[in-house]
Enzyme design. Sequence first.
Site, mmCIF file in Angstrom:
data_model
loop_
_atom_site.group_PDB
_atom_site.id
_atom_site.type_symbol
_atom_site.label_atom_id
_atom_site.label_comp_id
_atom_site.label_asym_id
_atom_site.label_seq_id
_atom_site.Cartn_x
_atom_site.Cartn_y
_atom_site.Cartn_z
ATOM 1 N N ARG A 84 -18.927 2.764 -36.351
ATOM 2 C CA ARG A 84 -17.790 2.092 -35.709
ATOM 3 C C ARG A 84 -18.041 0.601 -35.540
ATOM 4 O O ARG A 84 -17.117 -0.166 -35.244
ATOM 5 C CB ARG A 84 -17.475 2.726 -34.362
ATOM 6 C CG ARG A 84 -18.536 2.475 -33.301
ATOM 7 C CD ARG A 84 -18.057 2.870 -31.926
ATOM 8 N NE ARG A 84 -19.172 2.973 -31.000
ATOM 9 C CZ ARG A 84 -19.056 2.863 -29.690
ATOM 10 N NH1 ARG A 84 -17.868 2.714 -29.141
ATOM 11 N NH2 ARG A 84 -20.103 2.947 -28.912
ATOM 12 N N ARG A 101 -9.071 -2.323 -12.821
ATOM 13 C CA ARG A 101 -9.982 -1.274 -12.372
ATOM 14 C C ARG A 101 -9.312 -0.155 -11.600
ATOM 15 O O ARG A 101 -9.942 0.849 -11.315
ATOM 16 C CB ARG A 101 -11.112 -1.931 -11.563
ATOM 17 C CG ARG A 101 -12.010 -2.734 -12.487
ATOM 18 C CD ARG A 101 -13.040 -3.549 -11.732
ATOM 19 N NE ARG A 101 -12.477 -4.788 -11.236
ATOM 20 C CZ ARG A 101 -13.224 -5.810 -10.794
ATOM 21 N NH1 ARG A 101 -14.539 -5.717 -10.769
ATOM 22 N NH2 ARG A 101 -12.658 -6.913 -10.375
ATOM 23 N N ARG A 111 1.328 0.728 -7.162
ATOM 24 C CA ARG A 111 0.771 -0.572 -6.781
ATOM 25 C C ARG A 111 -0.096 -1.120 -7.912
ATOM 26 O O ARG A 111 -0.036 -2.315 -8.227
ATOM 27 C CB ARG A 111 -0.085 -0.417 -5.517
ATOM 28 C CG ARG A 111 -0.572 -1.743 -4.978
ATOM 29 C CD ARG A 111 -1.490 -1.541 -3.779
ATOM 30 N NE ARG A 111 -1.661 -2.770 -3.041
ATOM 31 C CZ ARG A 111 -2.357 -2.881 -1.907
ATOM 32 N NH1 ARG A 111 -2.925 -1.804 -1.376
ATOM 33 N NH2 ARG A 111 -2.470 -4.035 -1.301
ATOM 34 N N ARG A 152 -9.811 -3.885 -17.864
ATOM 35 C CA ARG A 152 -10.173 -4.787 -16.765
ATOM 36 C C ARG A 152 -9.431 -4.432 -15.474
ATOM 37 O O ARG A 152 -9.862 -4.827 -14.392
ATOM 38 C CB ARG A 152 -9.885 -6.249 -17.149
ATOM 39 C CG ARG A 152 -10.691 -6.742 -18.330
ATOM 40 C CD ARG A 152 -12.190 -6.610 -18.092
ATOM 41 N NE ARG A 152 -12.640 -7.373 -16.945
ATOM 42 C CZ ARG A 152 -13.005 -8.642 -16.977
ATOM 43 N NH1 ARG A 152 -12.996 -9.283 -18.122
ATOM 44 N NH2 ARG A 152 -13.391 -9.275 -15.891
ATOM 45 N N ARG A 178 0.384 -9.160 -16.854
ATOM 46 C CA ARG A 178 0.552 -8.977 -18.299
ATOM 47 C C ARG A 178 1.994 -9.153 -18.775
ATOM 48 O O ARG A 178 2.217 -9.409 -19.951
ATOM 49 C CB ARG A 178 0.042 -7.591 -18.701
ATOM 50 C CG ARG A 178 -1.380 -7.296 -18.251
ATOM 51 C CD ARG A 178 -2.412 -8.294 -18.785
ATOM 52 N NE ARG A 178 -3.773 -7.879 -18.438
ATOM 53 C CZ ARG A 178 -4.867 -8.444 -18.907
ATOM 54 N NH1 ARG A 178 -4.799 -9.487 -19.717
ATOM 55 N NH2 ARG A 178 -6.057 -8.001 -18.548
ATOM 56 N N SER A 229 -12.317 8.660 -28.353
ATOM 57 C CA SER A 229 -13.687 8.197 -28.499
ATOM 58 C C SER A 229 -13.978 7.809 -29.940
ATOM 59 O O SER A 229 -13.885 8.642 -30.853
ATOM 60 C CB SER A 229 -14.649 9.304 -28.072
ATOM 61 O OG SER A 229 -15.963 8.977 -28.473
ATOM 62 N N GLN A 230 -14.385 6.553 -30.151
ATOM 63 C CA GLN A 230 -14.782 6.131 -31.499
ATOM 64 C C GLN A 230 -16.148 6.694 -31.873
ATOM 65 O O GLN A 230 -16.557 6.593 -33.023
ATOM 66 C CB GLN A 230 -14.807 4.593 -31.597
ATOM 67 C CG GLN A 230 -13.417 3.966 -31.674
ATOM 68 C CD GLN A 230 -13.466 2.489 -32.054
ATOM 69 O OE1 GLN A 230 -14.459 1.809 -31.848
ATOM 70 N NE2 GLN A 230 -12.365 1.984 -32.608
ATOM 71 N N SER A 263 0.818 -1.219 0.000
ATOM 72 C CA SER A 263 0.000 0.000 0.000
ATOM 73 C C SER A 263 0.852 1.269 0.000
ATOM 74 O O SER A 263 0.403 2.301 -0.485
ATOM 75 C CB SER A 263 -0.979 -0.010 1.173
ATOM 76 O OG SER A 263 -0.281 0.035 2.394
ATOM 77 N N GLU A 302 -8.699 -5.364 -22.794
ATOM 78 C CA GLU A 302 -8.034 -6.119 -21.722
ATOM 79 C C GLU A 302 -7.528 -5.189 -20.619
ATOM 80 O O GLU A 302 -7.665 -5.482 -19.429
ATOM 81 C CB GLU A 302 -6.860 -6.938 -22.287
ATOM 82 C CG GLU A 302 -7.301 -8.013 -23.281
ATOM 83 C CD GLU A 302 -6.425 -9.259 -23.237
ATOM 84 O OE1 GLU A 302 -5.566 -9.378 -22.355
ATOM 85 O OE2 GLU A 302 -6.602 -10.131 -24.116
#
Lengths: 239, 239, 239, 239
Positions: free
Chosen positions: B172, B104, B190, B102, B199, B112-113, B78, B99
């Site tokens: 799009r 968060r 962190r 995910r 990853r 923006s598309q 932390s 991916e």
Amino acid sequence: MTNFVEPAVHLLAWTRFDAAKAFNLTGWTVDDDTDPTGGQALAEFAGRSCFQSWKKPRPETSTNAGYLANILRQNHESVVEHATATFYVTGVSRSLLTELTRHRHLSLSVVSQRYVDESDARMVRPPAADSNALIGGLLDDVDSAANIAYVGIVTRLTEQGMNRKQAREAARAVLPNMTETRFVVTGNLRAWRDVLRRRWHVAADAEIRRFAGLILAELRELAPNVFQDFPAEPFGTGE
Amino acid sequence: MTNFVEPAVHLLAWTRFDAAKAFNLTGWTVDDDTDPTGGQALAEFAGRSCFQSWKKPRPETSTNAGYLANILRQNHESVVEHATATFYVTGVSRSLLTELTRHRHLSLSVVSQRYVDESDARMVRPPAADSNALIGGLLDDVDSAANIAYVGIVTRLTEQGMNRKQAREAARAVLPNMTETRFVVTGNLRAWRDVLRRRWHVAADAEIRRFAGLILAELRELAPNVFQDFPAEPFGTGE
Amino acid sequence: MTNFVEPAVHLLAWTRFDAAKAFNLTGWTVDDDTDPTGGQALAEFAGRSCFQSWKKPRPETSTNAGYLANILRQNHESVVEHATATFYVTGVSRSLLTELTRHRHLSLSVVSQRYVDESDARMVRPPAADSNALIGGLLDDVDSAANIAYVGIVTRLTEQGMNRKQAREAARAVLPNMTETRFVVTGNLRAWRDVLRRRWHVAADAEIRRFAGLILAELRELAPNVFQDFPAEPFGTGE
Amino acid sequence: MTNFVEPAVHLLAWTRFDAAKAFNLTGWTVDDDTDPTGGQALAEFAGRSCFQSWKKPRPETSTNAGYLANILRQNHESVVEHATATFYVTGVSRSLLTELTRHRHLSLSVVSQRYVDESDARMVRPPAADSNALIGGLLDDVDSAANIAYVGIVTRLTEQGMNRKQAREAARAVLPNMTETRFVVTGNLRAWRDVLRRRWHVAADAEIRRFAGLILAELRELAPNVFQDFPAEPFGTGE
């Protein structure tokens, strides 16, 4: 011929409240109009526990609807975090998934494009293309081209000795945004309120607004008192 | 002719620590080997503040590298939450974005598309297709088909009176996963450690693993002591 | 004699933006009135990157203040997540800590009551007791009783062979809420906006409202444009 | 005479899974040994949905216990986020609350010390003080002193015209850490796993370790397969 699919949301799981135990512990029970085993009753229990106020002297907050109306008006949304709703969602696009994933309080388990064979994937028409034959034809063209390339890439890479998962991982590069995805999604009722405030809105993307409408309909049945302040038409309609 | 692009990550912002103020408040200062104005020094300050231990009697924890090695080994990650790093990322695909989202704890601002014209979007080759002429041709085919459909849909819908934003939002649907996206992404150290643990790994998708390598290289320069326990090769290589 | 202490918040770290790199990448630079190396400029960069709109044709959004006013009004607070501010806080009570910890987006490193000797801990007077001699006397009484018990418990348990940490862990049971705590706290500017919206409010606890005022004063200096919509007096004052 | 209280955790709500609907949608059903309406079955459903693998060819993952063992071993804990458990907790101290609140994935509704009259609050003995008469006497002394001061402060401030809520808010400054709190706490099973990994541990505070043991016992009954890898004795015991 492209296989188009319509969106569907299936309520799969929800919070069950042990009302009898709550009564034994505190003497409190929800009003007669409300399902005593549901998340709405639990939210009221949680709110009352903060003040240890198990009696209901004021008529306007003696019903579950009245109690939650009052607490939501005061911005104490945290009590509805205790109840969740889980859906199995099919017939939505990868574009929608990318937008939904931005809601960091949701829990998602999504069909993996790396593992699953997408050669017969279904497609999701953007709402603006509904009953628009010219555009439908363009969507078909892309679907065909993507499918040929997807199968071609998987075939060639596996022929060259790559394993199937890595080949699919590479081949998904050609899949269009309109490719169907499916997922299990769980949110607590506070998280769902936040999703709906933003997506059940005239400014939202048309597909995710349609999705929000489906979710809202299910949640209104599951927990009407928690969504009593949500409009029948998307936010922003009457402004 | 498809315009392929390579990934790039640009360190754009990071945490600056006011070492002089910390010294005035506590008499503590980081060891000579470590940048006193960086997030590593702040992480040590945060750790020491928990125990109000501003002296450095034990040689093995008197350096910043030693202190952080010890605290990370004890799972007290932390303290590295106090420092962040922000990147501007270009040349990565929408698959990668899906991916990455995910994770968060990251903060993302993404092209923006729905708003931006994607008719001249660049494409990102999946690593498995590098220097693979046959597959390159298939990617070109999909890019062409998608481009024709994209332009066609926008043109027809705007001709029918739809505004440009709604038309792009619909169009799009045909863009492939390999379409380039760009974003600003911020994570505390962190959060970045967690991203890299998953990853920078042999089991990760090839494109995001390559991306993780680029991020790790930048973070090693910014905060080497916080990433001292990360391997030069992806996790899982030697197992 | 009780040692009372006043609250203090020290800005210890913040986000530094590499404006030159941003300019090289995009040709964009913040307006002349705004610190180009600060989090405000980064927030605007992040907002503009979503639309790849690096020009500033509209006068009302050509300044950083105007741009951020517009984006915050539209509820796009996510762009201010990219910038953080870290404080070292002293002279606040454990009650305040318990309330602040409810803000789950903050990162905290707190003085441990399990590890640190609290026999000479300082106390924090609740604002209602300021210049109230009768109440001050009652606070002194509790401080004395707690101190005697704290020292007594630590002494007896260590005499019985318990190690010091476990003895302090048990003895802290007697420390009152008004015991001073100190901590390092980091939040991104969106998290701080949320904290201040709830705590810089007439309905908030008096001590945390005072704390919120101190934080707001620091943040107004660090990032005035991000807090331009916050009132000088607590929310709810004029309602 | 101090009124000491023992900790209790009451399982109040949990996730109910609509197994029949899941079967209708996918043809899948959980193995016979597992409650088909519980969170464990939902977690397996979520995991299988990622791979759309509704058949069970491999014996070692054909049971729910085997499937979850495998998925947890692979660090795919996200599937157990879909199920939650809610407890009503009594007989724990404010110290414990402050530690528990650090787990940011939990949802808490806590008795408010600002609103509720604490003049007859019960106390929680730290485990180290169990059957230790000398220390028990010291705890009594602090309880008495705190109680006298609490009542005195509320009386004087309300006599001076302050409303009861503000007076209690000020008076709580004297309440000791051992004061009982009660709360409703909800966590998804991934969050509970994280709590237990850190608190069901020899290095944890004695009171929260005891609490973790009570929670684990309830969760083992609710979802044994999700906690099958947790030890009977606290982590770190045998190391």
